[in-house]
Design a protein around this motif. Structure first.
Motif, PDB file in Angstrom:
ATOM      1  N   UNK A  22     -10.410  49.551 -65.499  1.00 57.65           N
ATOM      2  CA  UNK A  22     -11.167  48.293 -65.434  1.00 57.65           C
ATOM      3  C   UNK A  22     -11.835  48.081 -64.083  1.00 57.65           C
ATOM      4  N   UNK A  23     -11.134  48.448 -63.011  1.00 56.18           N
ATOM      5  CA  UNK A  23     -11.714  48.236 -61.679  1.00 56.18           C
ATOM      6  C   UNK A  23     -13.026  49.018 -61.559  1.00 56.18           C
ATOM      7  N   UNK A  25     -14.952  50.173 -64.087  1.00 57.04           N
ATOM      8  CA  UNK A  25     -15.921  49.695 -65.084  1.00 57.04           C
ATOM      9  C   UNK A  25     -16.571  48.375 -64.667  1.00 57.04           C
ATOM     10  N   UNK A  26     -15.719  47.434 -64.244  1.00 55.40           N
ATOM     11  CA  UNK A  26     -16.221  46.109 -63.876  1.00 55.40           C
ATOM     12  C   UNK A  26     -17.174  46.227 -62.687  1.00 55.40           C
ATOM     13  N   UNK A  29     -20.493  47.640 -63.926  1.00 48.34           N
ATOM     14  CA  UNK A  29     -21.279  46.688 -64.709  1.00 48.34           C
ATOM     15  C   UNK A  29     -21.833  45.567 -63.840  1.00 48.34           C
ATOM     16  N   UNK A  30     -21.093  45.200 -62.813  1.00 50.14           N
ATOM     17  CA  UNK A  30     -21.596  44.179 -61.888  1.00 50.14           C
ATOM     18  C   UNK A  30     -22.790  44.721 -61.108  1.00 50.14           C
ATOM     19  N   UNK A  35     -25.069  41.390 -60.013  1.00 54.87           N
ATOM     20  CA  UNK A  35     -24.246  40.252 -59.600  1.00 54.87           C
ATOM     21  C   UNK A  35     -23.797  40.395 -58.165  1.00 54.87           C
TER      22      UNK A  35
ATOM     23  N   UNK B 150     -10.541  41.624 -70.697  1.00 54.24           N
ATOM     24  CA  UNK B 150     -10.852  41.505 -69.269  1.00 54.24           C
ATOM     25  C   UNK B 150     -12.309  41.889 -69.020  1.00 54.24           C
ATOM     26  N   UNK B 151     -12.754  42.958 -69.653  1.00 48.79           N
ATOM     27  CA  UNK B 151     -14.139  43.375 -69.482  1.00 48.79           C
ATOM     28  C   UNK B 151     -15.116  42.295 -69.968  1.00 48.79           C
ATOM     29  N   UNK B 154     -15.465  39.376 -67.642  1.00 45.99           N
ATOM     30  CA  UNK B 154     -16.313  39.616 -66.484  1.00 45.99           C
ATOM     31  C   UNK B 154     -17.781  39.417 -66.848  1.00 45.99           C
ATOM     32  N   UNK B 157     -18.360  35.754 -66.917  1.00 51.79           N
ATOM     33  CA  UNK B 157     -18.462  35.201 -65.558  1.00 51.79           C
ATOM     34  C   UNK B 157     -19.870  35.447 -65.007  1.00 51.79           C
ATOM     35  N   UNK B 158     -20.430  36.609 -65.324  1.00 49.28           N
ATOM     36  CA  UNK B 158     -21.798  36.911 -64.901  1.00 49.28           C
ATOM     37  C   UNK B 158     -22.806  35.976 -65.533  1.00 49.28           C
ATOM     38  N   UNK B 202      -8.948  42.409 -60.529  1.00 52.90           N
ATOM     39  CA  UNK B 202     -10.088  43.017 -61.227  1.00 52.90           C
ATOM     40  C   UNK B 202     -11.258  42.041 -61.305  1.00 52.90           C
ATOM     41  N   UNK B 203     -10.978  40.792 -61.638  1.00 55.22           N
ATOM     42  CA  UNK B 203     -12.052  39.823 -61.854  1.00 55.22           C
ATOM     43  C   UNK B 203     -12.423  39.063 -60.578  1.00 55.22           C
ATOM     44  N   UNK B 204     -11.589  39.164 -59.560  1.00 57.28           N
ATOM     45  CA  UNK B 204     -11.883  38.488 -58.300  1.00 57.28           C
ATOM     46  C   UNK B 204     -11.816  36.984 -58.390  1.00 57.28           C
TER      47      UNK B 204
END
Lengths: 93, 270
Positions: A22-23, A25-26, A29-30, A35, B150-151, B154, B157-158, B202-204
């Motif tokens: 996830x770290x 991937x996220x 994608x950001x 973002x 979770x994905x 995110x 959130x964007x 992960x999401x901050x």
């Protein structure tokens, strides 16, 4: 944990795998969606496009505005794709 | 001053409607005047979770299309006189909602001195979800400790940071809160489930609450009583904590560690 738990489970759980996937991937994608960039970038991009269109007919996606880090400072990167054959915009001789 | 709160997640089945219902009741219990709106046109469920499914006469789409007044469509909660439910339409499709219509309803609620409007978003990132979040002042992003949830969170959130009225008009950022639901401390302890710290990293963004996986949630939806009203269930208590935190109280997280086991459980495992 019971003394028979070792019979049921491998040595490590799968949560750490999930987290690592996830770290990555996220973050990807950001980056792709832009973002975390300054708020003014979309407006800057729109206004640049308007100015450029006074001189050249370019597509709406011709202007790309990005920021990235170079050492200690942020770099603003502009990339403008001009058409193959420059066409003067209307209203400008 | 009316505050619009969207409950959203991207992914379906993570607990948005359960959360919307409990949040609305939790705010109403504290004396706030609250409306909770189901934006899931075509697949309405908030009415069931709130236990008012037999009392739906007019719905959100009827109001938007001027087929009734807002007052006629608001269903007064049986337990809290300052709580109202606006059901989604079951027969129309999601295009029946319009941005102007939603705005008009929210403005009318604001003029009627509602303190909070809770917008229960449908899953996905299409029109219904977009309209549910567009006018938000705050957002509760509901997430399960699971990779796809979770994905999707995110991604949401964007969108909150770019596709909302606040983002477009520069009215300050939508205040984002993360609510972790279906949390199973035993599975986290055994390394099989993402922990609170993992999801936050992960999401901050920090969690505003953690709702443990609980039998109480199914029992609550079975009986049409929002789980926050079940004070014996861990989920109900955790929701109450989360609402208190949203209103600015400091409360420590509960039910996030493995409960101590008895001697036999320790020897033989669970």
């Amino acid at each position: 944990m019971g003394i028979f738990d070792f019979l049921r489970k491998g040595p490590q759980g799968t949560a750490s795998t999930a987290k690592n996937r996830l770290i990555i991937l996220v973050q990807e994608e950001r980056d792709r969606s832009g973002r975390g960039m300054p708020d003014y970038l979309p407006l800057l991009r729109r206004e640049l496009l308007e100015v450029i269109r006074k001189f050249v007919n370019v597509d709406a996606d011709a202007v790309d505005v990005k920021t990235h880090k170079d050492g200690d400072h942020d770099v603003l990167e502009l990339s403008i794709a001009l058409p193959d054959k420059p066409v003067a915009a209307a209203g400008r001789a | 001053m009316t505050e619009n709160i969207v409950v959203t997640s991207g992914k379906g089945g993570v607990g948005k409607t359960t959360t919307s219902a409990s949040l609305a009741v939790g705010l109403a219990k504290r004396g706030k005047k609250v409306a909770v709106i189901d934006f899931d046109v075509g697949l309405r469920n908030l009415d069931l979770i709130m236990g008012c499914e037999r009392r739906v006469v007019y719905d959100f789409v009827n109001v938007i299309h001027n087929e009734c007044t807002l007052k006629q469509a608001l269903i007064k909660d049986k337990r809290h006189e300052n709580l109202y439910v606006l059901a989604a339409s079951q027969t129309r499709d999601k295009d029946a909602l319009t941005q102007d219509g939603v705005q008009r309803v929210l403005e009318e609620l604001a003029a009627d001195d509602f303190d909070y409007v809770v917008c229960d978003s449908p899953a996905g990132i299409e029109k219904g979800a977009f309209l549910a979040m567009y006018f938000a002042d705050r957002a509760i992003v509901v997430v399960n400790p699971e990779v796809s949830s979770v994905r999707d969170s995110d991604r949401i959130l964007g969108l909150l940071a770019s596709k909302t009225r606040r983002a477009e008009n520069g009215g300050g950022k939508v205040q984002e809160h993360l609510l972790l639901t279906r949390y199973n401390p035993a599975r986290v302890a055994s390394g099989d489930m993402l922990s609170i710290a993992d999801v936050e990293e992960i999401l901050g963004i920090k969690v505003v609450g953690v709702i443990p996986e609980s039998e109480g949630v199914l029992a609550a939806s079975n009986s049409g009583v929002p789980v926050i009203l079940d004070e014996t269930s861990t989920a109900g208590q955790a929701y109450d904590d989360a609402v208190a935190r949203l209103l600015g109280d400091e409360r420590a997280l509960r039910f996030t560690d493995v409960q101590k086991k008895g001697f036999f459980q320790r020897v033989f495992g669970s």
